[in-house]
Design a protein around this motif. Sequence first.
Motif, PDB file in Angstrom:
ATOM      1  N   SER A  86       1.056   3.981  -2.968  1.00 37.52           N
ATOM      2  CA  SER A  86       0.789   5.402  -2.730  1.00 37.52           C
ATOM      3  C   SER A  86       1.916   6.274  -3.259  1.00 37.52           C
ATOM      4  CB  SER A  86       0.578   5.652  -1.233  1.00 37.52           C
ATOM      5  OG  SER A  86      -0.554   4.947  -0.758  1.00 37.52           O
TER       6      SER A  86
ATOM      7  N   ALA B 170      -7.870   9.556  -4.373  1.00 37.09           N
ATOM      8  CA  ALA B 170      -8.631   8.332  -4.630  1.00 37.09           C
ATOM      9  C   ALA B 170      -9.227   8.367  -6.029  1.00 37.09           C
ATOM     10  CB  ALA B 170      -9.729   8.163  -3.578  1.00 37.09           C
TER      11      ALA B 170
ATOM     12  N   GLN C 233       0.826  -1.201   0.000  1.00 39.01           N
ATOM     13  CA  GLN C 233       0.000   0.000   0.000  1.00 39.01           C
ATOM     14  C   GLN C 233       0.860   1.250   0.000  1.00 39.01           C
ATOM     15  OE1 GLN C 233      -3.366   0.373  -0.328  1.00 39.01           O
ATOM     16  NE2 GLN C 233      -2.811   2.544  -0.459  1.00 39.01           N
TER      17      GLN C 233
ATOM     18  N   ARG D 185      -7.941  -2.748  -5.806  1.00 40.21           N
ATOM     19  CA  ARG D 185      -7.502  -1.713  -4.873  1.00 40.21           C
ATOM     20  C   ARG D 185      -7.953  -0.314  -5.275  1.00 40.21           C
ATOM     21  NH1 ARG D 185      -1.506  -2.081  -2.780  1.00 40.21           N
ATOM     22  NH2 ARG D 185      -1.069  -2.169  -5.008  1.00 40.21           N
TER      23      ARG D 185
ATOM     24  N   ALA E 165     -10.383   1.934  -2.821  1.00 39.42           N
ATOM     25  CA  ALA E 165      -9.950   3.242  -2.324  1.00 39.42           C
ATOM     26  C   ALA E 165     -10.996   4.324  -2.559  1.00 39.42           C
ATOM     27  CB  ALA E 165      -8.635   3.639  -2.995  1.00 39.42           C
TER      28      ALA E 165
END
Length: 292
Positions: A8, A37, A4, A80, A84
């Motif tokens: 990011s 997001a 993660q 994912r 998000a």
Amino acid sequence: MLSQRGHSRELAEKARRENFPVASRLLPRRHRDHLMAVYGFARSVDDVGDEERPDDRLRLLAEFETDLARLYDGQVPVLRPVRALARTVQECSIPAEPFHHLIEANRRDQTVTRYETFDELLGYCELSANPVGRIVLHVFGETGGDHQARSDRVCSALQVIEHCQDVGEDYRRGRVYLPQEDLRRAGCPAVHLAAAATSPGLREVVAVQAARAGRLLAEGEPIVASLSGFARTAVAGYVAGGHATLAALRSARYDVLARTVRPRRARLLAEWTRVLMTMRWPGAGLQRLPSA
């Protein structure tokens, strides 16, 4: 698969390469998180449409569509980028349609590789760019009035500007977003798009699209004055990014093949300040929008 934290960092790096500030630190954390997001979803869908094996792209895009349906049905998404989005969709009351349009734009990219006219290209922007602006308006709770129509002008302008920058990259992917009628009029065959340097004819075509984008940007820019609070700051940054990139194209004399044309940070900041100062009051620069 990236962790993660690694995901990011990669997403933040991609955002920094955009022409405009995707989620400026001038904004509160909640807005930055929502905007990232949304960007993460849009970027991931674009990457599927551009970078995955051609035989896999339509299947993977269908998986995104199925996962969106899960999200809006109250189930836990699998992917994912869709997971998000969950908090953003719920807290900002964002409808599903603009996300589906972004998927459809990338689906279209797999079969439509040329656009005859600028109006046809704007039809593509209705799917590929304008939905992002509409989502951003939901993030800030600014969906009333003329906001949507003016947002569409800004987003279409930003998309056309990006097409001007990425002529060579798009051609290597098998796509030409510059209108075919303009290329023919300038005596610019497709082989010019694969050259190491930008021919005079191709520069002329890019300049025409940049001028059109500039007019769209001017038509949409008054949205800044009609917004309030942090929405005004964010959208002014997007408009400024368009102006700064148009300035970079002019400075490069529309030579988009021999160099990478990107906006200078100093010019972006100057444009951002100018837009905010010029559009300080509701009604500033407002005029009746021309019909689409």
